[in-house]
Design a protein around this motif. Structure first.
Motif, PDB file in Angstrom:
ATOM      1  N   GLU A   1      -1.883   2.777   4.416  1.00  0.00           N
ATOM      2  CA  GLU A   1      -3.188   2.599   3.767  1.00  0.00           C
ATOM      3  C   GLU A   1      -3.073   1.467   2.751  1.00  0.00           C
ATOM      4  N   TYR A   2      -4.023   0.526   2.824  1.00  0.00           N
ATOM      5  CA  TYR A   2      -4.035  -0.607   1.892  1.00  0.00           C
ATOM      6  C   TYR A   2      -5.448  -1.155   1.791  1.00  0.00           C
ATOM      7  N   VAL A   3      -5.660  -2.028   0.802  1.00  0.00           N
ATOM      8  CA  VAL A   3      -6.965  -2.668   0.625  1.00  0.00           C
ATOM      9  C   VAL A   3      -6.849  -4.106   1.100  1.00  0.00           C
ATOM     10  N   ASP A   4      -7.752  -4.496   2.017  1.00  0.00           N
ATOM     11  CA  ASP A   4      -7.784  -5.848   2.570  1.00  0.00           C
ATOM     12  C   ASP A   4      -9.165  -6.425   2.296  1.00  0.00           C
TER      13      ASP A   4
ATOM     14  N   THR B   1     -11.165  -6.101  -0.241  1.00  0.00           N
ATOM     15  CA  THR B   1     -11.981  -5.014  -0.796  1.00  0.00           C
ATOM     16  C   THR B   1     -12.308  -3.905   0.218  1.00  0.00           C
ATOM     17  N   VAL B   2     -11.734  -3.955   1.408  1.00  0.00           N
ATOM     18  CA  VAL B   2     -11.971  -2.926   2.419  1.00  0.00           C
ATOM     19  C   VAL B   2     -10.726  -2.050   2.530  1.00  0.00           C
ATOM     20  N   GLN B   3     -10.918  -0.751   2.349  1.00  0.00           N
ATOM     21  CA  GLN B   3      -9.796   0.175   2.498  1.00  0.00           C
ATOM     22  C   GLN B   3      -9.452   0.274   3.979  1.00  0.00           C
ATOM     23  N   THR B   4      -8.187   0.015   4.304  1.00  0.00           N
ATOM     24  CA  THR B   4      -7.747  -0.071   5.688  1.00  0.00           C
ATOM     25  C   THR B   4      -6.671   0.967   5.962  1.00  0.00           C
ATOM     26  N   PHE B   5      -6.744   1.576   7.134  1.00  0.00           N
ATOM     27  CA  PHE B   5      -5.747   2.537   7.593  1.00  0.00           C
ATOM     28  C   PHE B   5      -5.210   2.061   8.933  1.00  0.00           C
TER      29      PHE B   5
ATOM     30  N   GLY C   1       0.824  -1.199   0.000  1.00  0.00           N
ATOM     31  CA  GLY C   1       0.000   0.000   0.000  1.00  0.00           C
ATOM     32  C   GLY C   1       0.853   1.241   0.000  1.00  0.00           C
TER      33      GLY C   1
END
Length: 175
Positions: A125-128, A130-134, A113
């Motif tokens: 910040e990354y996508v896990d 399909t959920v954007q995660t911070f 990310g």
């Protein structure tokens, strides 16, 4: 007399303009006084502690510890690599409860990310799924700390059954 007043007024405006027009960037530093900036944060950090609010005895040796890394090797070789181009890669290894209520190590695919540094807070910040995660880490010197005030950790009951319990925890990465 008017010339003196006019000169004083012009000098005051000139002085005020000089002192208020300077664009001085604030310098962010951690509690130890280390300068924190995007260039100083790049590097590879290794997980060095997984400290829990509740002591556990995952290896069932009769001695509890608040550092789960002392209780299981499942967290070994977890790394975060912070790249100078504002991207990162992180490994994802840990411990789970199996269907048979025993401990099992897992290794998920690497996480990739972007990152942003704001003062002494590093946000990944990354996508896990399909959920954007911070995820926000506190930066101090060569250490990144991820804190969860109430989360889920693994524990072993007195009957040697693996269970999930609620606890605070801090994960520490060191460069």
């Amino acid at each position: 007399m008017n010339t003196i007043k006019l000169t004083a007024a012009v000098l005051s405006v000139f002085t005020l303009t000089i002192f208020t027009s300077c664009n001085v960037e604030p310098i962010d530093s951690d509690l130890l006084g280390n300068i924190i900036n995007p260039a100083s944060i790049a590097g590879t950090y290794r997980m060095t502690a997984f400290n829990t609010g509740i002591p556990t005895d995952l290896n069932n040796n009769g001695t509890t510890s608040t550092n789960q890394m002392l209780e299981t090797s499942c967290f070994n070789n977890n790394f975060i690599t912070i790249n100078p181009n504002s991207t990162f890669t992180a490994t994802s290894k840990g411990v789970d409860v199996s269907a048979a209520a025993t401990l099992e190590c897992y290794t998920d695919p690497d996480i990739t990310g972007t990152w942003v540094l704001n003062g002494t807070v590093l946000t990944l910040e990354y996508v896990d799924a399909t959920v954007q995660t911070f995820e926000m880490f506190s930066v101090s010197g060569n250490t990144l700390t991820y804190s969860v005030p109430l989360g889920e950790i693994v524990n072993i009951t007195s009957t040697n059954t693996a269970i999930y319990i609620n606890s605070s925890y801090n994960i520490i990465y060191t460069r």
